[in-house]
Design a protein around this motif. Structure first.
Motif, mmCIF file in Angstrom:
data_model
loop_
_atom_site.group_PDB
_atom_site.id
_atom_site.type_symbol
_atom_site.label_atom_id
_atom_site.label_comp_id
_atom_site.label_asym_id
_atom_site.label_seq_id
_atom_site.Cartn_x
_atom_site.Cartn_y
_atom_site.Cartn_z
ATOM 1 N N LYS A 33 0.506 -1.182 -0.045
ATOM 2 C CA LYS A 33 -0.055 -0.097 0.147
ATOM 3 C C LYS A 33 1.145 1.043 -0.168
ATOM 4 O O LYS A 33 1.766 1.292 0.721
ATOM 5 N N VAL A 35 0.247 5.044 1.679
ATOM 6 C CA VAL A 35 -0.781 5.628 2.461
ATOM 7 C C VAL A 35 -0.235 7.140 2.373
ATOM 8 O O VAL A 35 0.978 7.777 2.553
ATOM 9 N N LYS A 61 -8.034 12.668 -1.199
ATOM 10 C CA LYS A 61 -9.294 11.334 -1.415
ATOM 11 C C LYS A 61 -9.598 11.630 -2.478
ATOM 12 O O LYS A 61 -9.668 10.111 -3.809
ATOM 13 N N THR A 64 -7.037 9.923 -5.088
ATOM 14 C CA THR A 64 -6.059 8.624 -4.983
ATOM 15 C C THR A 64 -7.802 7.410 -4.757
ATOM 16 O O THR A 64 -6.966 6.231 -4.981
ATOM 17 N N GLN A 65 -9.370 7.770 -4.883
ATOM 18 C CA GLN A 65 -10.111 6.973 -4.507
ATOM 19 C C GLN A 65 -9.886 6.227 -5.660
ATOM 20 O O GLN A 65 -10.892 4.629 -5.175
ATOM 21 N N SER A 68 -6.377 0.872 -5.898
ATOM 22 C CA SER A 68 -6.795 -0.131 -4.488
ATOM 23 C C SER A 68 -5.589 0.129 -4.058
ATOM 24 O O SER A 68 -5.576 -0.089 -2.448
ATOM 25 N N ARG A 69 -4.435 0.459 -4.729
ATOM 26 C CA ARG A 69 -3.046 0.614 -3.465
ATOM 27 C C ARG A 69 -3.383 1.157 -2.637
ATOM 28 O O ARG A 69 -2.284 1.963 -1.992
ATOM 29 N N ASP A 71 -4.062 4.549 0.217
ATOM 30 C CA ASP A 71 -4.573 5.232 1.082
ATOM 31 C C ASP A 71 -4.507 6.411 1.393
ATOM 32 O O ASP A 71 -3.602 6.904 1.181
ATOM 33 N N VAL A 72 -5.696 7.140 1.981
ATOM 34 C CA VAL A 72 -5.347 8.288 2.508
ATOM 35 C C VAL A 72 -5.542 7.981 4.409
ATOM 36 O O VAL A 72 -6.321 7.966 4.450
ATOM 37 N N ASP A 73 -4.524 8.307 5.581
ATOM 38 C CA ASP A 73 -4.800 9.114 6.156
ATOM 39 C C ASP A 73 -3.993 9.798 7.097
ATOM 40 O O ASP A 73 -3.386 10.843 6.458
#
Ligand code: ATP
Length: 218
Positions: A33, A35, A61, A64-65, A68-69, A71-73
């Motif tokens: 992933k 992030v 978001k 990147t949405q 699938s690789r 993520d957003v934190d």
């Protein structure tokens, strides 16, 4: 254990340079992933953002949405007071355990300034650094690795396997597809009412347009 990639940045706004960096480094290092971690108050860079934290998060978001690789934190946006990469990497290390390789993704211009970051030498105890050579990085073009703080020299490896054999502590440069796109240039174009299409994903360009971000009145 599959390595994880963490990609910190201001993302004001996010653009295709960021997305290609994340994609190419994810493939190059076999990252499970990537992030994206929008920075709250980027103390090591000064506070020159024109979009709010919430707007920057929304744009990350939107960009990147569909992958699938990615993520957003938003933990750095939620933190009170100054936010430091050190704290984020420390938290990830606690959450992921001692053995998982953590790879922090960064452009060469930002890495050249790493010695100005909070507790910078301790960062290498927490993560590796995958440094993408940025197309518009004049310092790299004239000095190569000499643009980096000398202390990082012994950490540099040319061998991806060597890097992934340990959880943290190595630095590896990476020649990504050169894309001389910058957030600053996008802000300037938006400010002048010029098109920003094809520099950032359409939903981000549309968000900037509809919210009148970076325009003189905003
Ligand atoms: P500006 O474009 O105004 O210089 P920035 O895009 O460098 O801002 P950040 O959003 O904090 O600011 O960048 C996040 C990371 O992405 C940094 O490590 C930066 O070096 C890297 N980066 C940004 N643009 C590119 C690009 N076009 N190619 C490669 N790396 C990039």
């Amino acid at each position: 254990m599959a390595p994880i990639g963490l990609f910190g940045g201001t993302f004001d706004p996010i653009h295709f340079g960021h997305l290609r960096l994340a994609t190419e480094l994810a493939e190059g290092f076999g990252l499970e992933k990537v992030v994206f971690l929008p920075a709250g108050l980027p103390y090591h860079r000064g506070r020159d953002s024109h979009a709010t934290n919430e707007q920057r998060l929304t744009m990350v978001k939107l960009a990147t949405q569909r992958d699938s690789r990615f993520d957003v934190d938003d933990r750095e946006l939620k933190r009170d007071g100054p936010t430091y990469t050190y704290d984020t990497l420390w938290e990830y290390r606690q959450e992921r355990g001692a053995d998982q390789p953590i790879v922090f993704l960064i452009g060469s211009d930002a890495f050249a300034q790493i010695n100005t970051w909070h507790k910078w030498q301790s960062l290498f105890g927490l993560a590796h650094f995958a440094v993408a050579i940025r197309a518009d990085d004049a310092a790299w073009q004239s000095k190569g690795p000499g643009a980096f703080p000398p202390e990082v020299g012994p950490r540099v490896t040319l061998n991806r396997r060597e890097l992934l054999a340990s959880p943290a502590g190595k630095v590896m440069t990476f020649s990504m597809t050169p894309l001389a796109i910058s957030s600053t240039a996008i802000k300037n174009l938006a400010h002048d009412g010029a098109s920003i299409r094809y520099l950032t994903p359409d939903p981000v360009a549309e968000y900037i347009r509809s919210h009148k971000l970076y325009t003189p009145a905003s």
